[in-house]
Design a protein around this motif. Structure first.
Motif, PDB file in Angstrom:
ATOM      1  N   TRP A 125       0.804  -1.263   0.210  1.00 21.46           N
ATOM      2  CA  TRP A 125       0.019   0.039  -0.097  1.00 21.46           C
ATOM      3  C   TRP A 125       1.066   1.183   0.158  1.00 21.46           C
ATOM      4  O   TRP A 125       1.751   1.451   0.588  1.00 21.46           O
ATOM      5  N   TYR A 126       0.713   2.079  -0.996  1.00 22.21           N
ATOM      6  CA  TYR A 126       1.357   3.357  -0.983  1.00 22.21           C
ATOM      7  C   TYR A 126       0.463   4.385  -0.942  1.00 22.21           C
ATOM      8  O   TYR A 126      -0.718   4.436  -1.310  1.00 22.21           O
ATOM      9  N   VAL A 127       0.835   5.520   0.111  1.00 23.94           N
ATOM     10  CA  VAL A 127       0.022   6.844  -0.007  1.00 23.94           C
ATOM     11  C   VAL A 127       0.550   7.944  -0.682  1.00 23.94           C
ATOM     12  O   VAL A 127       1.994   8.184  -0.596  1.00 23.94           O
ATOM     13  N   GLN A 128      -0.384   8.725  -1.450  1.00 25.02           N
ATOM     14  CA  GLN A 128       0.142  10.075  -1.870  1.00 25.02           C
ATOM     15  C   GLN A 128      -0.464  11.162  -1.477  1.00 25.02           C
ATOM     16  O   GLN A 128      -1.795  11.388  -1.945  1.00 25.02           O
ATOM     17  N   HIS A 129       0.228  11.738  -0.730  1.00 25.86           N
ATOM     18  CA  HIS A 129      -0.514  13.086  -0.235  1.00 25.86           C
ATOM     19  C   HIS A 129      -0.318  14.336  -1.416  1.00 25.86           C
ATOM     20  O   HIS A 129       0.457  14.108  -2.395  1.00 25.86           O
ATOM     21  N   LEU A 130      -1.210  15.203  -1.432  1.00 27.76           N
ATOM     22  CA  LEU A 130      -1.376  16.107  -2.469  1.00 27.76           C
ATOM     23  C   LEU A 130       0.075  16.728  -2.840  1.00 27.76           C
ATOM     24  O   LEU A 130       0.598  17.388  -2.236  1.00 27.76           O
ATOM     25  N   ASN A 131       0.319  16.875  -4.236  1.00 28.83           N
ATOM     26  CA  ASN A 131       1.524  17.389  -4.649  1.00 28.83           C
ATOM     27  C   ASN A 131       2.800  16.689  -4.053  1.00 28.83           C
ATOM     28  O   ASN A 131       3.937  17.296  -4.105  1.00 28.83           O
ATOM     29  N   GLU A 132       2.569  15.497  -3.354  1.00 25.63           N
ATOM     30  CA  GLU A 132       3.835  14.682  -3.250  1.00 25.63           C
ATOM     31  C   GLU A 132       3.991  13.301  -3.883  1.00 25.63           C
ATOM     32  O   GLU A 132       3.358  13.093  -4.503  1.00 25.63           O
ATOM     33  N   ALA A 133       5.210  12.864  -3.567  1.00 19.58           N
ATOM     34  CA  ALA A 133       5.468  11.674  -4.264  1.00 19.58           C
ATOM     35  C   ALA A 133       4.850  10.384  -3.540  1.00 19.58           C
ATOM     36  O   ALA A 133       4.607  10.648  -2.276  1.00 19.58           O
ATOM     37  N   PRO A 134       4.468   9.196  -4.135  1.00 21.56           N
ATOM     38  CA  PRO A 134       3.972   8.104  -3.328  1.00 21.56           C
ATOM     39  C   PRO A 134       4.858   7.629  -2.390  1.00 21.56           C
ATOM     40  O   PRO A 134       6.191   7.783  -2.639  1.00 21.56           O
ATOM     41  N   LYS A 135       4.459   7.194  -1.226  1.00 20.95           N
ATOM     42  CA  LYS A 135       5.386   6.560  -0.301  1.00 20.95           C
ATOM     43  C   LYS A 135       4.806   5.237   0.151  1.00 20.95           C
ATOM     44  O   LYS A 135       3.556   5.305   0.318  1.00 20.95           O
ATOM     45  N   LEU A 136       5.774   4.364   0.538  1.00 20.42           N
ATOM     46  CA  LEU A 136       5.202   3.085   1.072  1.00 20.42           C
ATOM     47  C   LEU A 136       4.447   3.320   2.423  1.00 20.42           C
ATOM     48  O   LEU A 136       4.928   3.877   3.359  1.00 20.42           O
ATOM     49  N   LEU A 137       3.331   2.591   2.689  1.00 21.59           N
ATOM     50  CA  LEU A 137       2.674   2.725   3.715  1.00 21.59           C
ATOM     51  C   LEU A 137       2.634   1.207   4.504  1.00 21.59           C
ATOM     52  O   LEU A 137       3.225   0.986   5.674  1.00 21.59           O
ATOM     53  N   LEU A 138       2.533   0.265   3.706  1.00 19.82           N
ATOM     54  CA  LEU A 138       2.648  -1.191   4.106  1.00 19.82           C
ATOM     55  C   LEU A 138       3.011  -2.247   3.295  1.00 19.82           C
ATOM     56  O   LEU A 138       2.814  -1.777   1.825  1.00 19.82           O
ATOM     57  N   LYS A 139       3.672  -3.301   3.669  1.00 23.84           N
ATOM     58  CA  LYS A 139       3.874  -4.291   2.853  1.00 23.84           C
ATOM     59  C   LYS A 139       3.926  -5.777   3.152  1.00 23.84           C
ATOM     60  O   LYS A 139       3.993  -5.815   4.474  1.00 23.84           O
ATOM     61  N   SER A 140       3.621  -6.878   2.272  1.00 27.77           N
ATOM     62  CA  SER A 140       3.368  -8.133   3.016  1.00 27.77           C
ATOM     63  C   SER A 140       3.330  -8.917   1.770  1.00 27.77           C
ATOM     64  O   SER A 140       3.088  -8.911   0.627  1.00 27.77           O
ATOM     65  N   SER A 141       3.832 -10.081   2.333  1.00 26.10           N
ATOM     66  CA  SER A 141       3.836 -11.349   1.351  1.00 26.10           C
ATOM     67  C   SER A 141       3.619 -12.608   2.365  1.00 26.10           C
ATOM     68  O   SER A 141       3.519 -13.644   1.525  1.00 26.10           O
ATOM     69  N   THR A 142       3.141 -12.450   3.569  1.00 27.17           N
ATOM     70  CA  THR A 142       2.833 -13.570   4.361  1.00 27.17           C
ATOM     71  C   THR A 142       1.481 -13.722   4.571  1.00 27.17           C
ATOM     72  O   THR A 142       0.892 -12.903   4.984  1.00 27.17           O
ATOM     73  N   ASP A 143       1.058 -14.904   4.219  1.00 27.59           N
ATOM     74  CA  ASP A 143      -0.587 -15.240   4.314  1.00 27.59           C
ATOM     75  C   ASP A 143      -1.034 -15.078   5.862  1.00 27.59           C
ATOM     76  O   ASP A 143      -0.146 -15.588   6.845  1.00 27.59           O
ATOM     77  N   ASN A 144      -2.062 -14.264   6.025  1.00 26.90           N
ATOM     78  CA  ASN A 144      -2.749 -14.246   7.386  1.00 26.90           C
ATOM     79  C   ASN A 144      -1.986 -13.654   8.459  1.00 26.90           C
ATOM     80  O   ASN A 144      -2.351 -13.883   9.498  1.00 26.90           O
ATOM     81  N   LYS A 145      -1.076 -13.037   7.993  1.00 25.90           N
ATOM     82  CA  LYS A 145      -0.372 -12.091   8.989  1.00 25.90           C
ATOM     83  C   LYS A 145      -0.760 -10.489   8.914  1.00 25.90           C
ATOM     84  O   LYS A 145      -0.540 -10.026   7.774  1.00 25.90           O
ATOM     85  N   ARG A 146      -1.009 -10.105   9.760  1.00 22.50           N
ATOM     86  CA  ARG A 146      -1.319  -8.628   9.969  1.00 22.50           C
ATOM     87  C   ARG A 146      -0.123  -7.766  10.098  1.00 22.50           C
ATOM     88  O   ARG A 146       0.857  -8.070  10.796  1.00 22.50           O
ATOM     89  N   THR A 147      -0.107  -6.870   9.170  1.00 20.16           N
ATOM     90  CA  THR A 147       1.138  -5.844   9.256  1.00 20.16           C
ATOM     91  C   THR A 147       0.612  -4.380   9.681  1.00 20.16           C
ATOM     92  O   THR A 147      -0.465  -3.970   9.044  1.00 20.16           O
TER      93      THR A 147
END
Lengths: 114, 111
Positions: free
Chosen positions: B35-57
């Protein structure tokens, strides 16, 4: 914070003109991506490189678009003959090698084709 | 081919309410989701990432769980703030180091 540098921030061209933008990836990142973000904020992947070699590119970039990442120089994306539909934000991103690594984005070059 | 679907184009909420932004994907590879987040007039930034099944990040109050059985990676927050107003993109890492982005969801938080 990302240290991907993109220049220029804004670019205005007439239809048929060349448009060239540059990107310096984050230090130590061998993979560079170029995306086109349209007015609806949708991302379109254009091309990616591992060091100087093209990994993938879409058909669009094989025609009017060209890109390179020469050794010891900024990466660049050039549109040979700009069209109105090319008006967009062009984002460069870099990452370490591997699918699990996040991409660090630059601020983008906003191209307006009149 | 590989794809990411975000069903909501715009989500409007009042500050303090919970939010869930939907993300589903299709791939034949073992998925890496971002998940990336992009605020107005800013570059996208990473918010979360995952490759593990059923694990909350979790990060910055946002959380997501990759569910391979349903091919989903929904983004949630229990109480949104005004500063959360931004564009949120779900992305899928695929073969060949290509990353496929969803169409994005704009979150607008009102006072």
């Amino acid at each position: 914070n990302s240290k991907v540098i993109q220049t220029p921030r804004y670019l205005v061209k007439g239809q048929g003109q060349k448009a060239k933008m540059r990107c310096i990836p984050e230090k130590g990142h061998p993979v560079v991506f170029w995306y086109q973000q349209n007015k609806n904020n949708e991302f379109k992947f254009l091309i990616n490189f591992q060091n100087q070699e093209v990994l993938q590119q879409i058909d669009m970039t094989e025609k009017r678009f060209s890109a390179e990442c020469p050794s010891n120089s900024p990466c660049s994306l050039e549109i040979q003959s700009s069209e109105a539909g090319d008006s967009a934000l062009y984002l460069c991103a870099s990452s370490l090698l591997g699918l699990s690594y996040e991409q660090y984005f630059g601020p983008g070059t906003r191209l307006t084709v009149l | 081919g590989d794809s990411v679907t975000q069903t909501e184009g715009l989500v409007t909420l009042t500050k303090g309410l919970p939010v869930m932004l939907n993300c589903t994907y299709q791939t034949t590879y073992s998925p890496f989701l971002f998940w990336y987040v992009q605020h107005l007039n800013e570059a996208p930034k990473l918010l979360l990432k995952s490759s593990t099944d059923n694990k909350r990040t979790e990060h910055q109050g946002f959380y997501a769980t990759l569910h391979k059985s349903s091919s989903s990676f929904h983004l949630q927050k229990s109480s949104v703030q005004l500063s959360d107003s931004a564009l949120y993109f779900c992305a899928l890492g695929t073969g060949g180091y290509k990353v496929v982005f969803g169409s994005g969801t704009r979150l607008l938080v009102s006072p």
